[in-house]
Each structure stands twice: as C-alpha cells, then as structure tokens.
Scaffold this active site. Sequence first.
Site, PDB file in Angstrom:
ATOM      1  CB  CYS A 167      -0.947  -0.003   1.190  1.00 27.46           C
ATOM      2  SG  CYS A 167      -1.936  -1.505   1.211  1.00 27.46           S
TER       3      CYS A 167
ATOM      4  CG  HIS B 191      -6.635   1.304   0.464  1.00 25.76           C
ATOM      5  ND1 HIS B 191      -5.533   1.955  -0.068  1.00 25.76           N
ATOM      6  CD2 HIS B 191      -6.135   0.273   1.203  1.00 25.76           C
ATOM      7  CE1 HIS B 191      -4.434   1.319   0.333  1.00 25.76           C
ATOM      8  NE2 HIS B 191      -4.767   0.294   1.092  1.00 25.76           N
TER       9      HIS B 191
ATOM     10  CB  CYS C 118       0.201   1.299   7.580  1.00 28.22           C
ATOM     11  SG  CYS C 118      -1.553   1.296   7.195  1.00 28.22           S
TER      12      CYS C 118
END
EC number: 2.3.1.9
Lengths: 287, 422
Positions: free
Chosen positions: B89, B377, B408
């Site tokens: 990510c 996301h 994160c």
Amino acid sequence: MAVEVLSEAPGMGAAFARAMVPARARGARLPEDPVRLEGYRQDAARLADYARVCGFPLRDTVPPTWLHVLTFPLHVHLLGDRRSSVRLVGAVHVSNSMTLRRPVSVREELAIEVAARGLRPHQRGALLDLVGTIRVAGETVWEGVSTYLASGMEVPGEPVELPREPFTAVVPHARWRLPAGLGRDYRRVSGDPNPIHTSRLAARAFGFPRPIIHGMWTHARALAALDGRLPEAYRTDVAFTKPVLLPGSVGFHAALADGVHSVAVTSRDGAKPHLLMSVSSTERARA
Amino acid sequence: MHHTAVVVGGNRTPFAKVGGPLAEASNQDLLIAALDGLIARHGLAGARMGEVAGGAVLKHPRDFNLTREAVLGTSLAPDTPACDLQQACGTGLEATVYIANKIRLGQIDAGIAAGVDSASNAPVTVSEPLRRILARASRARSAAERIKVLARIRPSHLAPLAPGVAEPRTGLSMGEHQALTTERWGVTREEQDRIAADSHRSLAAAWDRGFFDDLVTPYLGVTRDAILRPDTTVEKLATLRPAFGGPEGSMTAGNSTALSDGAAAVLLASEDWAREHHLPILAKVVDAEVASVDHPGGDDLLLGPVAATGRLLARQGLGIADMDLVEIHEAFASTVAATRKAWADPEHCAALGLDGPIGTIPDDRLNVTGSSLAAGHPFAATGARIVPTLAKLLHERGPGSRGLISICAAGGQGVVAILEGM
C-alpha cells in the site's frame, strides 16, 4: 425518400438469416430509404469486452470501429429487406472509410443511420456503399462508408475498376498471433454471426480452407496498435486485400509521414498485404 | 547539483468498490485513464517524461511491465521510460519518492508517479502442485514423458487460488492483525466510527466545494468516488456487525476500507522545469523515510509508519507540531487511532529508538478532505491519491506550510513523507 425509424436495434437472428438467403434475381436493387435507430444507449460492458478482444484500452471515449459495429445491425437490416436483391451472403467487404469528427463518449446517446448508396457495376459483380452516420443531439460525430462487392450481381453501365492499392513488401515490426477462437470472440462483441468466421465447414463452402477473421477486427486491431498516437478527430481508410485465416500469424508495419499513418497488416514475412490502412487528422483530410 | 522537486498536480480516476462500476477495467485500463487525465490537464501530449514509476499490488505476471505498457497506451512520447515499483500500500508514495529523488539529483527534469489496483480483476493462479507439474511437463523431452508427468495431476490441484489476503508469515489477514492492534491500544468502537463518519463528511464537503475538480477525471460514467456516503453518521455506523476481532470485535465494514478499483498519478518536476513550462507549483517534496516492524515477532503490523515518522522529523529538525496538515492513510479507522496513540506513547517511541514521543496533533489538522475509508483504497493508488491532495491543500495555505503523509503497508512496512507548500 422516407427514413425508416426503428425503435430498437434489429435482432440479428432473423434479419441475418434473410440477409444470408441468396437472391434469385441477378439485377442489383437496393432499398432507397435510409434506416435509423434513435436514442441508442451504448452498453459499457460490451464495449469493455470489445476493447479486450480488439486490443484497445477501455476508455471513456470509444474507438471509431466500435461505432461501426453499432451500425452493423442496420447493414443487415437493409440487406435483409425485401426491396434489396443484394444479399449479405456473397457480399465481400472490400474497403471501409470512417471519419471520427470528435471524441465520442460511451455515455452519449446516439442516433444511428445507414443508407445503401452508390450501386455501380464491377467486373465481378456490383459495388455498393453502406453509408453510416452517427449523431449526438443532431451533431454528426461519426461517418462511415462500407463498400461491398456483391459477386455475380448485375448493374447496367461500364464496370468501374477498383483502384489497386499500391504495396511494396515491408519488414514487419510486430507479429500478431491470432488464435483459432478469435472469430468466436469477435462474433460475441460485434454481433456478426456469419459462420464463415467460426465454422470450418462454412468457410470451406465459401472457398476458404479455414475460418477467416472479420476484416473489421483486423481494422480495429490495427487502430489499437496506433493508440495514443492518434489525434482527437481523424479519418481512416482501409482496403481489405486478402482474408486472414484462423488460427494464423500476421505481420504489422506502420510508418508516419507528413502526418499520415500508413499501416500494413501483412503475411508473416511482410511480402503480401491482408489489410492496408491510412489514418490522418480530419484537419488534413479536409484540406 | 541539487534541485527542488515539486508537485505540479495530480489526477486520478474516481475510486469504486470491488465489483462496482469500474469492475470491467483492468489495471492497465485504469492506469491509462489516470495518466490520460494528467496528460490532458497539463498539456503533456507528445512530451517525453524523464520517467514514469508506478505499480499495482494485485498484478498478473503478464503485467510485469504494467507501467511501461500503460505509458505506451497514452499520448506521452513513446520514448518515455517507465518502471514498475511495488511496496504494497506504500507503492504510490514510494513511487513519488523515487521520482522526486531522481529530480533532486538532476537525473530527470520531470516524471510521473502512479499507482493502480483493480480488486475486481485480482489475478487467480493455479495451485502450487499443479504449477510444478505444468512446469515439469513443459520441460519434458518427449510426448510420453509429458503424459507421465501430467498424469500426476490430482483433482485437488485444480482449484484456482484467489490472491492471498493473509500475511505469509503469520497467516493472519490484515484485518485480523489490526484487530490485535485495536485490542492492544484500547481503541474503542466509538472512536473508530467517529473517524469513519468524519472521513465521509470531509470527503463529501471537499467534493461539494469543487476541491477535486482538478484532481479527478470521470471514468466510465463514474464522476465521484462511488464508495463515498455523504449521509453516513456515527449512529448508522454503530449498527454494523463486527467484521474482525470476533463477535466482540469493534472493527466493521464501515470503519475498514473497502476493496477498491482505481488509479492515481502525480506529476513531479524540478522547480525550474515547472516554471519554464508555466505549470503550477503546489508543494515541494522535502524528505521521506521508510520503516518496518517485526510483525512475525508480534509487533503491530500496521504501525510501521510510526518509527519512520519519528526518524524523519528528527532528521529534518522538526516536530509533529510543525505540521500544519497530516494525512494518515485510513487502512482501518483503528489504524489512524492506534497510530496517534503510538505517537504519544513515550515507551513505544523509546522502544523504536526515538528521542521521546512524537506527540499529538489537533483533530482539525488530520485528513481534512477525508481519506481511504470514504474515498476507497485501491492499494497502490492511495499514495498517489494523497500526494496531490496534500500538495494542493498546502498550496492553498500558502508557502512554508508543511504536511506529513503516513502510509502503512503489508509486511509491517510504513512510508512517510513531508511536503511543503509553495
């Protein structure tokens, strides 16, 4: 002249069956009236499938060959009409021209019109044009001319010579491998059920050892290869010079000179052309 | 030679939920769509960029050159090089750092950082035993040998495998890991639902005031982030059942990010290049830091950015109070809450080797235009969503305003960066 307005896209099954029945008459006749489909909403999922099969990225704006596909049911409708003695069966798509006047979004509602025009004699039969126009809110956004040769049909007059596209052998700089199932894939996204593209038996009946890919797939794939290099509005002309057998490999060659993309889809070695295409911006085309 | 790397602008597709209105678009389609909009907005058609760096987390092996292939599908000059880069990510932000560093070193004048993910088109693979058998069969020297090898295939080998969602070394999904963190840091259900509701409210307000008009280009009929629910409230969120942490858990589908489809891209350039080309200069990329935690040893999987934040601030001689705006990626609402608790915890920060706690920030500096809970996301795209958003916010605040991005990532990693408004 009256326009026949359809409320929905004609179903391909019955119309196609009629269009496939050989005509008894030898004299070529065509319906005079254009046929029109209004308020046509494009199917984004089918566009996605079409884009995958032809090699286009899925964009908000659609390829001009997709717009051609949307006119195809009207081609079948016109040539399945009882006033038409020309049948789709035996009619060979010899060349095609399209002008994309501006980018067309998949969300735009289209008015699609096709007329049969320009019946003229040819040494091997009769030539005719299916002239398509697509409008958005009255604005013409796309025009297309599909020229077919109706073998064995007769039209009075002196036969016209189709200009032979000049071709010199090229060294292909790409190779496309066309799988055996490509005809079925393109049938699904184009709605063209002609078995010559999917069945070995049908292909043999028309003198081909194996099924052949739709010319408009080859055209679309060639345009997709130029993706990112084309202007917002352009004209593209193709000549279908030799069918491509499935499965098979073909060569691809493109060159840009004076703002005109010249493309050849050839035999693997580049010696013989299957399709010749040119693309130029409409600014140039108008000049 | 040292140059200032600036954020010129950004563009992304609207984000949508897995299986939603963008489900037909592949990673390459989405990435092209994001790049197309960026190119159109900044007049880059025909331009050769120094480099385009991008990536996807859920990537099919045939897409090994995803970013380069996407570049070739755009109107950028075909001789624009590209590389695929992937840090879970953190991809979009790490790609930004990569391009910015090349600009700062004078290796390139301008480049694009990007990220994309299509959860709807996650690659499905064959089982490991089947893969081994097929590989051996392809090496077989005769038909007989090939048949002998293929005869070892068992029905149990044939089930396709969806991409793994579990951390390979712990067997726990990201949500399960975060549930442990939620418990350890005492993050309540109310805190989480409040963060989620604020995210939706802030993102909706930003859309309403036209903030995203020059950051997002509609795609396939989607004009706004399709996950966004402007009317959601803490009360509505409180009715949802727990998704992680067992029946008593506090993490729900409402306060966890949805699997998403989308792509985002950032245009970066040297300050000189941007000026020469009369392009906007929103913010400069000041510095960045990456860190990891020992999650197989029991550390909090998604608190990797804490050490990175502490080290980055120390290197720059800055405190968290110097940050006018802070973007903490909302992997889960609980990640944001736990990150803030960890920042303020002297023991935790000391254990990370930091000189004291990082400190606290007021709520009104955090994720002021919403974040991943409301926007969605698409893993690799998130960093490239946040960078232009923060750069524009800092530009609005004026030169010298500072912002921190904290993201994160799987594998216990964290990527953080500081931008400064220009």
